[in-house]
Design a protein around this motif. Sequence first.
Motif, mmCIF file in Angstrom:
data_model
loop_
_atom_site.group_PDB
_atom_site.id
_atom_site.type_symbol
_atom_site.label_atom_id
_atom_site.label_comp_id
_atom_site.label_asym_id
_atom_site.label_seq_id
_atom_site.Cartn_x
_atom_site.Cartn_y
_atom_site.Cartn_z
ATOM 1 N N GLN A 75 0.840 -1.202 0.000
ATOM 2 C CA GLN A 75 0.000 0.000 0.000
ATOM 3 C C GLN A 75 0.873 1.248 0.000
ATOM 4 O OE1 GLN A 75 -3.647 -0.284 2.104
ATOM 5 N NE2 GLN A 75 -3.823 1.900 2.494
ATOM 6 N N ARG A 76 1.551 1.529 1.091
ATOM 7 C CA ARG A 76 2.471 2.667 1.133
ATOM 8 C C ARG A 76 3.644 2.453 0.184
ATOM 9 N NH1 ARG A 76 6.244 3.819 6.066
ATOM 10 N NH2 ARG A 76 5.399 1.793 6.619
ATOM 11 N N ALA A 106 -2.729 0.168 9.800
ATOM 12 C CA ALA A 106 -3.386 1.358 9.252
ATOM 13 C C ALA A 106 -2.684 2.645 9.653
ATOM 14 C CB ALA A 106 -4.844 1.388 9.696
ATOM 15 N N SER A 107 -2.028 2.657 10.807
ATOM 16 C CA SER A 107 -1.382 3.882 11.265
ATOM 17 C C SER A 107 -0.325 4.379 10.282
ATOM 18 C CB SER A 107 -0.742 3.668 12.640
ATOM 19 O OG SER A 107 0.243 2.654 12.596
ATOM 20 N N GLU A 109 -0.300 3.068 6.817
ATOM 21 C CA GLU A 109 -0.742 2.874 5.438
ATOM 22 C C GLU A 109 -1.910 3.767 5.033
ATOM 23 O OE1 GLU A 109 1.404 0.992 3.952
ATOM 24 O OE2 GLU A 109 2.288 0.357 5.846
ATOM 25 N N HIS A 110 -2.657 4.325 5.996
ATOM 26 C CA HIS A 110 -3.837 5.123 5.649
ATOM 27 C C HIS A 110 -3.468 6.387 4.880
ATOM 28 C CE1 HIS A 110 -3.626 8.695 8.320
ATOM 29 N NE2 HIS A 110 -2.844 7.926 9.051
ATOM 30 N N ASP A 114 -6.117 5.165 0.236
ATOM 31 C CA ASP A 114 -6.798 3.950 -0.188
ATOM 32 C C ASP A 114 -7.466 3.291 1.013
ATOM 33 O OD1 ASP A 114 -5.864 4.280 -2.780
ATOM 34 O OD2 ASP A 114 -4.026 3.141 -2.390
ATOM 35 N N GLY A 115 -8.498 2.515 0.747
ATOM 36 C CA GLY A 115 -9.175 1.808 1.819
ATOM 37 C C GLY A 115 -8.253 0.806 2.501
ATOM 38 N N TRP A 116 -8.489 0.573 3.790
ATOM 39 C CA TRP A 116 -7.692 -0.367 4.559
ATOM 40 C C TRP A 116 -8.340 -1.740 4.464
ATOM 41 C CZ3 TRP A 116 -3.194 -1.443 5.888
ATOM 42 C CH2 TRP A 116 -2.851 -2.208 7.004
ATOM 43 N N ASP A 246 -5.917 -1.459 13.117
ATOM 44 C CA ASP A 246 -6.880 -0.595 12.438
ATOM 45 C C ASP A 246 -6.886 0.860 12.901
ATOM 46 O OD1 ASP A 246 -7.617 -2.879 11.081
ATOM 47 O OD2 ASP A 246 -9.331 -3.317 12.377
ATOM 48 N N GLU A 248 -5.639 4.607 13.322
ATOM 49 C CA GLU A 248 -4.936 5.351 12.271
ATOM 50 C C GLU A 248 -3.993 6.450 12.754
ATOM 51 O OE1 GLU A 248 -7.902 6.707 9.529
ATOM 52 O OE2 GLU A 248 -8.115 4.723 8.599
ATOM 53 N N THR A 249 -4.186 7.004 13.945
ATOM 54 C CA THR A 249 -3.383 8.166 14.320
ATOM 55 C C THR A 249 -2.735 7.992 15.688
ATOM 56 O OG1 THR A 249 -5.188 9.358 15.428
ATOM 57 C CG2 THR A 249 -4.959 9.671 13.033
#
Length: 340
Positions: A75-76, A106-107, A109-110, A114-116, A246, A248-249
């Motif tokens: 992803q990234r 997700a932290s 790759e978000h 793109d969707g996780w 999951d 993200e921040t």
Amino acid sequence: MTRYGFHASHEQVSPRDLLRDVQHAEAAGFEMAMCSDHFSPWSVRQGHSGYTWAWLGAALATTNLTMGCVSAPGQRYHPAVAAQKIATLSQMFEGRFWVALGSGEASNEHITGDGWPRKELRDQRLDECVDVIRRLLAGEEVSHDGLVTVDRAKLWDLPEQPPRLIAPVVSVESAARVAAWADGLITIVQPEETLTRVVDAYRGAGGRGQLSLQVHLSWAESEREAEAIAVDQWRSNVIGPPVAWDTETAEAFDAIGQQVGVDAVRDAVQVSADLGEHRDRLRRLASLGFDDIYLHHVGQEQSAFIDTFGAELLPQLTTQPATPGGAEPAAAPPASATRL
């Protein structure tokens, strides 16, 4: 005999200071190093997240250590770009670089927007990426259509020998699944029974190569200080899946970490001011059959840890073989409590 390495935590230390730390670790007697590959820290308090791949070039050029990192293609990082980075470092520093390929969080790759994907799709995407990367490292021109797309990619600069692509795993199920492609396994401290099951699952499914272990620990001159360091820096990491996958921040991890107490942190981090206790716990972990153990002091200031462990602990660990049935095992997290 088990070797002991230094874990360089990009989430906790600036890349400039972390470069000095890894050079210091080599001088103090650590035999190898590994690092994280994050876009975001686990906590605002940690406050750092330098670009691992630029740092690795500098670290490999200014030490003689073998080094690796845990990274997530798909992803990234497009797998062809990941393969190019891996090949370049491996050619420049032949035989000294490895990479552990994971399914990501997700932290980090978000940021692509793109969707996780759900977990089973992330695992499938990882398998595709590993196949693409391995074929590119073998000199093939690769096209691929699936969860990742590759169009006629070819690497023009390759190492003489492809680097090890190892698998970072925590669960028994993952250990069995990755055995089909991994050149080795790296996991984290867990209860002794769980570690044994992870190793057995990997070997039982045909897994090859070295076994490595990452140990989160906190040491200071006093027990109170060691505990305070661990609680401050690692309480946001004491979160199991799927939340850890999951979220993200860093701010969200901090909010969750407000509910984490001292006991949970001590379950996830080997906390002690007693060097003998650290020594005995590490010997016990080595006795489980791990070839390499990477020590991660979870504090942001690394110098005292490096000097003290280098002078007082590493000589004892590397001159006295681990003996099964010796000291009690390390206080260890459940399989979901911490991450590579």
